[in-house]
Design an enzyme around this catalytic site. Structure first.
Site, short mmCIF file in Angstrom:
data_model
loop_
_atom_site.label_atom_id
_atom_site.label_comp_id
_atom_site.label_asym_id
_atom_site.label_seq_id
_atom_site.Cartn_x
_atom_site.Cartn_y
_atom_site.Cartn_z
N ASP A 63 4.27 2.63 4.70
CA ASP A 63 4.77 3.04 3.40
C ASP A 63 5.98 3.84 3.10
OD1 ASP A 63 2.20 1.56 3.30
OD2 ASP A 63 1.19 3.50 2.66
N GLY B 124 -3.80 1.30 -4.02
CA GLY B 124 -3.32 0.59 -2.60
C GLY B 124 -1.62 0.48 -2.75
N GLU C 257 -1.49 -6.04 8.26
CA GLU C 257 -2.29 -4.87 7.96
C GLU C 257 -2.72 -4.08 8.86
OE1 GLU C 257 -1.33 -3.25 4.81
OE2 GLU C 257 -1.86 -5.19 3.97
N HIS C 258 -2.93 -2.53 8.77
CA HIS C 258 -3.47 -1.92 9.74
C HIS C 258 -2.99 -2.17 11.09
CE1 HIS C 258 -6.39 0.34 7.46
NE2 HIS C 258 -6.59 -0.94 6.72
N THR C 259 -1.56 -2.61 11.20
CA THR C 259 -0.97 -2.85 12.37
C THR C 259 -0.08 -1.66 12.88
OG1 THR C 259 0.72 -4.12 11.35
CG2 THR C 259 -1.11 -5.20 12.38
N ASP C 260 0.41 -0.82 11.61
CA ASP C 260 1.69 0.23 11.85
C ASP C 260 1.26 1.22 12.94
OD1 ASP C 260 -0.15 1.38 9.98
OD2 ASP C 260 1.50 2.18 8.50
N GLU D 60 2.76 13.65 4.81
CA GLU D 60 1.25 13.09 4.58
C GLU D 60 0.17 13.21 5.42
OE1 GLU D 60 1.48 9.60 2.16
OE2 GLU D 60 -0.55 8.91 2.90
N SER E 18 1.47 5.04 -4.05
CA SER E 18 2.18 6.03 -4.96
C SER E 18 2.31 7.05 -4.54
CB SER E 18 1.02 6.21 -6.17
OG SER E 18 0.00 6.68 -5.87
N SER E 19 1.60 7.58 -3.32
CA SER E 19 1.82 8.93 -2.55
C SER E 19 3.10 8.73 -1.84
CB SER E 19 0.73 9.36 -1.52
OG SER E 19 0.23 8.27 -0.90
#
Ligand code: GAF
Length: 385
Positions: free
Chosen positions: A174, A121, A31-34, A162, A124-125
């Site tokens: 995502d 979270g 998480e928060h690595t991309d 985005e 959906s976007s």
């Protein structure tokens, strides 16, 4: 979901040329690595966004959303950085980004329906962007669903929509999940090289379940907090003289942290470097069938996100603790944080107790009831009909 094709005919007075869909996702770990060039391990959800679409001869985009209950018309020549705003940015933004990449796109009539929970979270976007992107690819002959390489190109266009049109500075996890995941597999994505591996993920075969809890604490990715974390990570990398925190060797982490200018940067960097290592360990544990170890890594990831990266919130912490107290092998927040959803890895016979424990804990705090649901690993964006 009602038939999106029937709704399209009602709204626009003509049959759609086809229906395309793309999934939401949960990230198992990473998480928060991309946006730090790291590793991520998402699965596609069974929940999907469907887009019934027809091409137009002009440069007008008409979009109807079953969830919002409105039809919006956008002149494609007015689309650009920050315009339009609201949910149509994700639709118009994809056509804009494809045009910026040199593809010949025209207007479309689009009808959207989705069972991906909004603001939870669960991406959906990205599901919306990728469903529309898949439709545009087929309708305008762009061949961007052809193989993983072309799908990665389409994912990049959706990220650009985005970042630039919707104004959320997210990384690429995502959209990659929505376009590259495979059923019954998790996607190991190296966000620096773009390399992928499909890691078998079939919990049912060992009598386990992945339970998602949508805390209903609303989460937004363009409210400043997400961008602030990204900026801190970039500052830490700059102070360390590397292009991203991916380049920090975990073996030399203590020395690297000691050279950073303040404690906040130290904690942010420690999360990113240790989280990337946890992804590797989780993949090894999954391949070895060691779910106890996967659970331990979920717990360690949550603690790191809560204490070092500071992106959790009370609702996420309580949902994770409650699931653990009811027998979860491990549990963690998933996605960007500041609200949204958590996941718990459970023996199948503990799922009801875990759900009851989470619901009871939320009631004790006087919070709205959470929504708990089991998920399996679904498939990537494709044409439905
Ligand atoms: C959100 C973002 F959109 C992703 O790019 C990723 O950074 C994630 O938060 C955190 O891992 O979903």
């Amino acid at each position: 979901m009602t038939s999106v094709a029937a709704l399209h005919r009602d709204v626009f007075g003509a049959a759609a040329s086809g229906v395309w869909s793309a999934p939401g996702r949960v990230n198992l770990i990473g998480e928060h690595t991309d946006y730090n060039g790291g590793l991520v391990l998402p699965i596609a959800l069974p929940q999907r966004t469907c887009a019934a679409c027809s091409p137009r001869g002009d440069r007008v985009l008409r979009v109807h959303s079953a969830q919002v209950g409105e039809t919006v018309e956008v002149d494609l020549d007015t689309v650009g950085v920050g315009t339009p705003t609201g949910w149509t940015a994700y639709v118009a933004g994809v056509l804009w980004a494809l045009a910026e990449d040199g593809h010949a796109v025209r207007g479309m009539d689009v009808t959207i329906d989705s069972d991906v929970p909004f603001g939870a979270g669960l991406s959906s976007s990205a599901a919306l962007e990728c469903a529309v992107g898949a439709a545009a690819s087929d309708l305008f002959g762009l061949r961007l669903l052809f193989d993983d390489a072309s799908r990665a190109t389409l994912a990049a266009a959706c990220v650009r929509a985005e970042n630039e049109v919707a104004g959320a500075m997210t990384g690429g996890m995502d959209q990659s999940a929505a376009l590259l995941c495979r059923a019954d597999h998790a996607l190991l994505l190296d966000c620096r090289s773009g390399e992928t591996e499909h890691v078998p993920f079939d919990l049912a075969s060992t009598g386990h379940v992945l339970l998602v809890t949508d805390t209903r604490a609303e989460h937004e990715l363009n409210d400043g907090q997400y961008g602030e974390r990204r900026a801190s990570a970039e500052q830490a990398a700059a102070e360390l003289g590397v292009s991203s925190l991916r380049d920090v060797d975990p073996a030399g982490l203590d020395d690297a942290l000691a050279s950073l200018s303040d404690d906040v940067l130290r904690r942010r960097a420690r999360h990113v470097v240790t989280e990337i290592a946890r992804v590797r360990e989780a993949v090894a544990a999954l391949r070895a069938g060691d779910l106890d170890e996967v659970g331990r890594l979920f717990d360690a990831s949550h603690a790191s996100l809560r204490d070092d990266y500071e992106v959790s919130c009370d609702e996420l912490d309580v949902s994770v603790e409650a699931a653990r107290s009811a027998g979860a092998l491990g549990a963690r927040m998933t996605g960007g944080g500041f609200g949204g959803s958590s996941i718990a890895l459970l023996p199948a016979d503990a799922v009801d107790a875990a759900e009851a424990a989470v619901v009871a804990a939320f009631a004790e705090h006087g919070w709205d009831a959470p929504r708990c649901f089991p998920v399996t690993a679904g498939s990537a964006a494709h044409r439905e009909a």
